[in-house]
Design an enzyme around this catalytic site. Structure first.
Site, PDB file in Angstrom:
ATOM      1  N   ASP A  38       0.648  -1.200  -0.042  1.00  0.00           N
ATOM      2  CA  ASP A  38      -0.091  -0.069  -0.096  1.00  0.00           C
ATOM      3  C   ASP A  38       0.938   1.256  -0.218  1.00  0.00           C
ATOM      4  O   ASP A  38       2.077   1.237   0.400  1.00  0.00           O
ATOM      5  CB  ASP A  38      -0.939  -0.047   1.153  1.00  0.00           C
ATOM      6  CG  ASP A  38      -1.984  -1.124   1.363  1.00  0.00           C
ATOM      7  OD1 ASP A  38      -2.368  -1.660   0.053  1.00  0.00           O
ATOM      8  OD2 ASP A  38      -2.340  -1.541   2.293  1.00  0.00           O
ATOM      9  N   TYR A  66       6.465  -8.637   8.661  1.00  0.00           N
ATOM     10  CA  TYR A  66       6.387  -7.117   8.857  1.00  0.00           C
ATOM     11  C   TYR A  66       6.357  -6.744  10.107  1.00  0.00           C
ATOM     12  O   TYR A  66       6.328  -7.612  11.225  1.00  0.00           O
ATOM     13  CB  TYR A  66       4.818  -6.815   8.359  1.00  0.00           C
ATOM     14  CG  TYR A  66       4.317  -7.120   7.099  1.00  0.00           C
ATOM     15  CD1 TYR A  66       4.426  -6.273   6.056  1.00  0.00           C
ATOM     16  CD2 TYR A  66       3.936  -8.563   6.810  1.00  0.00           C
ATOM     17  CE1 TYR A  66       3.954  -6.586   4.722  1.00  0.00           C
ATOM     18  CE2 TYR A  66       3.516  -8.824   5.559  1.00  0.00           C
ATOM     19  CZ  TYR A  66       3.482  -7.804   4.360  1.00  0.00           C
ATOM     20  OH  TYR A  66       2.939  -8.160   3.073  1.00  0.00           O
ATOM     21  N   ASP A  80      -6.846   1.301   7.933  1.00  0.00           N
ATOM     22  CA  ASP A  80      -5.674   2.046   8.145  1.00  0.00           C
ATOM     23  C   ASP A  80      -5.755   3.385   8.293  1.00  0.00           C
ATOM     24  O   ASP A  80      -6.999   4.007   8.149  1.00  0.00           O
ATOM     25  CB  ASP A  80      -4.682   1.534   6.941  1.00  0.00           C
ATOM     26  CG  ASP A  80      -4.806   2.217   5.534  1.00  0.00           C
ATOM     27  OD1 ASP A  80      -5.867   3.113   5.494  1.00  0.00           O
ATOM     28  OD2 ASP A  80      -4.393   1.432   4.700  1.00  0.00           O
ATOM     29  N   ARG A 173      -3.916  -5.244   7.846  1.00  0.00           N
ATOM     30  CA  ARG A 173      -4.661  -4.184   8.050  1.00  0.00           C
ATOM     31  C   ARG A 173      -5.989  -5.213   8.975  1.00  0.00           C
ATOM     32  O   ARG A 173      -6.626  -4.563   9.819  1.00  0.00           O
ATOM     33  CB  ARG A 173      -5.310  -3.538   6.916  1.00  0.00           C
ATOM     34  CG  ARG A 173      -4.626  -2.462   6.312  1.00  0.00           C
ATOM     35  CD  ARG A 173      -5.106  -1.735   5.271  1.00  0.00           C
ATOM     36  NE  ARG A 173      -4.926  -2.562   3.967  1.00  0.00           N
ATOM     37  CZ  ARG A 173      -5.940  -2.423   3.107  1.00  0.00           C
ATOM     38  NH1 ARG A 173      -6.913  -1.624   3.173  1.00  0.00           N
ATOM     39  NH2 ARG A 173      -5.822  -3.203   1.986  1.00  0.00           N
TER      40      ARG A 173
END
Length: 301
Positions: A38, A66, A80, A173
């Site tokens: 993203d 991540y 988000d 997310r």
């Protein structure tokens, strides 16, 4: 050029923006990324160049890791911080409650993706349908994903920093949203850094500025990866030079024309070499007691 370069994507750029920048810097048309990040996210984004684009799907299928920040108390429509705020809540949770909520996200779970995602419905991306006022056409369906590692790194008021290793198709997310829902106070992803994608990580990555610098200084080669670097999980076979032309033109050869059998009987796909040159991947089959080899993907010029 048929190589892979590991770009560290900055925030504010789409994955397609990175592809366009690499294409311009290297003056090469055939360039592709290996899994969307993203615009608000940063980190590891392997880029395939030339014939290496044929292995982009293999990289996409690898596990990714991540570091993420979850902000409790606020739900957004995109899950988000770039989205519109839908709800605000008071946050009054203990670290023990947080750990229990994270426990429920570990392992093989069914995850509902965000409605603002690139998943397609009848050929259209869900996020595009929603933004064009066609949200009624979107039916969210949960998907099986594997959260292989999920570790809380720190808790500071309503901010939770965590580390996650997950399978293809996982939306970090959604992890944030689901944990916020589990805690009863909502939550959204406020920071995301991809630290690895398959064999690529932050340590072997370079920025777009470095890519340009290395290209201008003729030192780029040491930062490029051969195609077979990402195929090391496959076993290999070395074929006889007299079988080379027949094999690369689509012919099926049998084990009498193998110089080296570095594979197991149950293997279906192998890396194929001839005189030190990586040719591509080959498909093994068995006829009676004879093992045969046919080209699967060729990477030679």
């Amino acid at each position: 050029m048929n190589k892979i370069v590991n770009i560290i994507k900055p925030t504010g750029m789409t994955s397609h923006d990175v592809v366009s920048a690499v294409r311009k810097i290297l003056n090469i048309k055939k360039v592709g990324h290996t899994g969307t990040l993203d615009p608000d996210a940063s980190g590891v984004l392997p880029i395939c160049i030339g014939k290496a684009t044929k292995v982009s799907e293999l990289i996409l299928n690898k596990d990714k890791s991540y570091i993420c920040e979850l902000t409790l108390g606020i739900n957004t429509d995109t899950y988000d911080s770039s989205g519109e705020i839908l709800e605000k809540f008071n946050v009054n949770v203990t670290e023990d409650e947080i750990e229990k909520a994270f426990d429920r996200q570990r392992g093989e779970i069914d995850q509902l993706p965000p409605i603002y995602s690139a998943l397609k419905v009848n050929g259209k991306r869900m996020c595009d349908l929603v933004r064009s006022g066609r949200a009624d056409e979107v039916v969210l369906k949960s998907r099986p994903v594997n959260i292989k590692e999920l570790k809380v790194l720190s808790v500071n008021n309503n901010k939770i920093m965590f580390y996650v290793v997950c399978s293809k198709g996982t939306y970090v997310r959604s992890i944030c949203y689901d944990i916020g829902k589990e805690l009863g106070c909502g939550g959204h992803m406020s920071f995301l850094l991809r630290t690895s994608s398959g064999k690529f990580d932050l340590e072997n990555g370079i920025t777009l500025e470095q890519l340009r610098e290395f290209k201008e200084n003729n030192t780029l080669d040491k930062h490029l990866y051969d195609i077979d670097y990402v195929l090391s999980n496959f076993n290999h076979v070395v074929i006889n030079p007299n079988a080379y032309k027949y094999y690369v033109n689509g012919g099926v050869i049998d084990e009498r024309r193998f110089i080296e059998k570095g594979f197991k009987e149950e293997d279906e796909i192998v890396r194929v070499y001839c005189e030190g040159e990586f040719l591509g991947t080959g498909q093994l089959s068995k006829t009676d007691s004879t093992i045969n080899l046919k080209s699967d993907k060729l990477f030679i010029v």
